[in-house]
Design a protein around this motif. Structure first.
Motif, PDB file in Angstrom:
ATOM      1  N   PHE A 129       0.961  -1.092  -0.169  1.00 17.19           N
ATOM      2  CA  PHE A 129      -0.185   0.090  -0.346  1.00 17.19           C
ATOM      3  C   PHE A 129       1.233   1.299   0.010  1.00 17.19           C
ATOM      4  O   PHE A 129       0.950   2.221  -0.526  1.00 17.19           O
ATOM      5  N   GLU A 130       1.667   1.147   0.868  1.00 15.80           N
ATOM      6  CA  GLU A 130       3.001   2.198   0.195  1.00 15.80           C
ATOM      7  C   GLU A 130       3.253   2.840  -0.994  1.00 15.80           C
ATOM      8  O   GLU A 130       3.201   3.992  -1.559  1.00 15.80           O
ATOM      9  N   CYS A 131       4.086   1.943  -1.933  1.00 17.09           N
ATOM     10  CA  CYS A 131       3.980   2.198  -3.296  1.00 17.09           C
ATOM     11  C   CYS A 131       2.989   1.794  -4.580  1.00 17.09           C
ATOM     12  O   CYS A 131       2.802   2.093  -5.545  1.00 17.09           O
ATOM     13  N   SER A 132       1.361   1.390  -3.923  1.00 14.65           N
ATOM     14  CA  SER A 132       0.613   0.854  -4.668  1.00 14.65           C
ATOM     15  C   SER A 132       1.076   0.403  -5.574  1.00 14.65           C
ATOM     16  O   SER A 132       0.794   0.057  -6.661  1.00 14.65           O
ATOM     17  N   ALA A 133       1.518  -0.933  -5.196  1.00 10.86           N
ATOM     18  CA  ALA A 133       2.004  -1.981  -6.359  1.00 10.86           C
ATOM     19  C   ALA A 133       1.065  -3.610  -6.126  1.00 10.86           C
ATOM     20  O   ALA A 133       0.901  -4.047  -4.757  1.00 10.86           O
ATOM     21  N   ILE A 134       1.485  -4.207  -6.581  1.00  9.70           N
ATOM     22  CA  ILE A 134       0.385  -5.745  -6.085  1.00  9.70           C
ATOM     23  C   ILE A 134       1.654  -6.532  -7.482  1.00  9.70           C
ATOM     24  O   ILE A 134       1.126  -6.446  -9.009  1.00  9.70           O
ATOM     25  N   GLU A 135       1.542  -7.763  -7.418  1.00  8.88           N
ATOM     26  CA  GLU A 135       2.277  -8.452  -7.773  1.00  8.88           C
ATOM     27  C   GLU A 135       1.604  -9.525  -7.817  1.00  8.88           C
ATOM     28  O   GLU A 135       0.799 -10.412  -6.292  1.00  8.88           O
ATOM     29  N   SER A 136       1.607 -10.819  -8.635  1.00  5.51           N
ATOM     30  CA  SER A 136       0.491 -12.512  -8.291  1.00  5.51           C
ATOM     31  C   SER A 136       1.617 -13.509  -8.448  1.00  5.51           C
ATOM     32  O   SER A 136       2.587 -13.635  -9.141  1.00  5.51           O
ATOM     33  N   SER A 137       1.348 -14.612  -7.798  1.00  8.01           N
ATOM     34  CA  SER A 137       1.938 -15.525  -8.491  1.00  8.01           C
ATOM     35  C   SER A 137       0.791 -16.464  -8.326  1.00  8.01           C
ATOM     36  O   SER A 137       0.172 -16.593  -7.470  1.00  8.01           O
ATOM     37  N   PRO A 138       0.084 -16.946  -9.708  1.00 12.33           N
ATOM     38  CA  PRO A 138       1.941 -17.083 -10.677  1.00 12.33           C
ATOM     39  C   PRO A 138       1.379 -15.783 -11.078  1.00 12.33           C
ATOM     40  O   PRO A 138       0.274 -15.078 -11.065  1.00 12.33           O
ATOM     41  N   ARG A 139       2.124 -15.752 -11.780  1.00  9.62           N
ATOM     42  CA  ARG A 139       2.459 -14.100 -12.399  1.00  9.62           C
ATOM     43  C   ARG A 139       0.602 -13.979 -13.917  1.00  9.62           C
ATOM     44  O   ARG A 139       0.342 -12.311 -13.854  1.00  9.62           O
ATOM     45  N   LYS A 140       0.907 -14.522 -14.445  1.00  8.35           N
ATOM     46  CA  LYS A 140      -0.774 -14.722 -15.328  1.00  8.35           C
ATOM     47  C   LYS A 140      -2.024 -13.744 -14.748  1.00  8.35           C
ATOM     48  O   LYS A 140      -2.753 -14.175 -15.977  1.00  8.35           O
ATOM     49  N   MET A 141      -1.797 -14.394 -13.086  1.00  9.79           N
ATOM     50  CA  MET A 141      -3.152 -13.621 -13.190  1.00  9.79           C
ATOM     51  C   MET A 141      -3.285 -12.728 -13.237  1.00  9.79           C
ATOM     52  O   MET A 141      -4.554 -12.194 -13.092  1.00  9.79           O
ATOM     53  N   LEU A 142      -2.574 -11.952 -13.431  1.00 11.78           N
ATOM     54  CA  LEU A 142      -2.589  -9.900 -13.067  1.00 11.78           C
ATOM     55  C   LEU A 142      -2.846  -9.974 -14.486  1.00 11.78           C
ATOM     56  O   LEU A 142      -2.907  -9.231 -14.658  1.00 11.78           O
ATOM     57  N   GLU A 143      -2.767 -10.600 -15.992  1.00 14.12           N
ATOM     58  CA  GLU A 143      -2.418 -10.014 -17.071  1.00 14.12           C
ATOM     59  C   GLU A 143      -4.277  -9.804 -17.079  1.00 14.12           C
ATOM     60  O   GLU A 143      -4.395  -8.612 -17.972  1.00 14.12           O
ATOM     61  N   PRO A 144      -4.830 -10.008 -16.949  1.00 15.05           N
ATOM     62  CA  PRO A 144      -6.361  -9.232 -17.011  1.00 15.05           C
ATOM     63  C   PRO A 144      -6.643  -7.814 -15.961  1.00 15.05           C
ATOM     64  O   PRO A 144      -7.366  -7.300 -16.051  1.00 15.05           O
ATOM     65  N   LEU A 145      -5.708  -7.678 -15.219  1.00 11.16           N
ATOM     66  CA  LEU A 145      -5.980  -6.443 -13.783  1.00 11.16           C
ATOM     67  C   LEU A 145      -5.197  -5.407 -14.746  1.00 11.16           C
ATOM     68  O   LEU A 145      -3.912  -5.326 -14.615  1.00 11.16           O
ATOM     69  N   GLU A 146      -5.938  -4.545 -14.505  1.00 10.72           N
ATOM     70  CA  GLU A 146      -5.456  -2.990 -14.510  1.00 10.72           C
ATOM     71  C   GLU A 146      -5.589  -2.324 -13.163  1.00 10.72           C
ATOM     72  O   GLU A 146      -6.899  -2.474 -12.725  1.00 10.72           O
ATOM     73  N   THR A 147      -4.329  -1.892 -13.014  1.00 11.50           N
ATOM     74  CA  THR A 147      -4.259  -0.892 -11.384  1.00 11.50           C
ATOM     75  C   THR A 147      -3.904   0.167 -12.048  1.00 11.50           C
ATOM     76  O   THR A 147      -4.521   0.947 -13.018  1.00 11.50           O
ATOM     77  N   CYS A 148      -4.655   1.033 -11.031  1.00 12.78           N
ATOM     78  CA  CYS A 148      -4.749   2.597 -11.033  1.00 12.78           C
ATOM     79  C   CYS A 148      -4.755   2.904  -9.319  1.00 12.78           C
ATOM     80  O   CYS A 148      -5.214   1.875  -8.036  1.00 12.78           O
ATOM     81  N   GLU A 149      -4.948   4.089  -9.592  1.00  7.09           N
ATOM     82  CA  GLU A 149      -5.461   4.713  -8.149  1.00  7.09           C
ATOM     83  C   GLU A 149      -6.049   4.365  -6.926  1.00  7.09           C
ATOM     84  O   GLU A 149      -6.348   4.795  -5.822  1.00  7.09           O
ATOM     85  N   TYR A 150      -7.190   4.514  -7.840  1.00  6.05           N
ATOM     86  CA  TYR A 150      -8.873   3.716  -7.123  1.00  6.05           C
ATOM     87  C   TYR A 150      -8.565   2.463  -6.965  1.00  6.05           C
ATOM     88  O   TYR A 150      -8.777   2.562  -5.622  1.00  6.05           O
TER      89      TYR A 150
END
Length: 91
Positions: A48-69
């Motif tokens: 939450f400090e740098c507003s970043a998210i990572e996943s394992s397996p990495r492909k789980m983030l492919e449909p995920l769009e992150t934003c300030e909200y």
């Protein structure tokens, strides 16, 4: 379903021009996904400090769009469940 809605649908509600992060990535929160045998098959680590998210397996983030909200909504969800999202140095 509430958590999935936050992760996958929050940013789609807004017109996002760009996404930036400070790059500290020191995650203190995670979302663990369990299978029917109670084994972790995937996870999201959240900073939450740098507003970043990572996943394992990495492909789980492919449909995920992150934003300030996204991060305020996730933080609100965690706090509603009694989970702290900020680092508090103990003396």
């Amino acid at each position: 379903s509430e958590l999935t809605d936050i992760i996958y649908n929050t940013c789609e509600k807004y017109n996002i021009g760009f996404v930036s992060t400070s790059g500290c990535f020191f995650p203190r929160n995670a979302i663990l996904l369990y299978d029917e045998n109670d084994h972790i098959f995937a996870y999201f680590e959240i900073c939450f400090e740098c507003s970043a998210i990572e996943s394992s397996p990495r492909k789980m983030l492919e449909p995920l769009e992150t934003c300030e909200y996204l991060y305020p909504e996730l933080e609100k969800f965690f706090k509603s469940k009694g989970v702290s999202t900020q680092f508090i140095e103990r003396k």
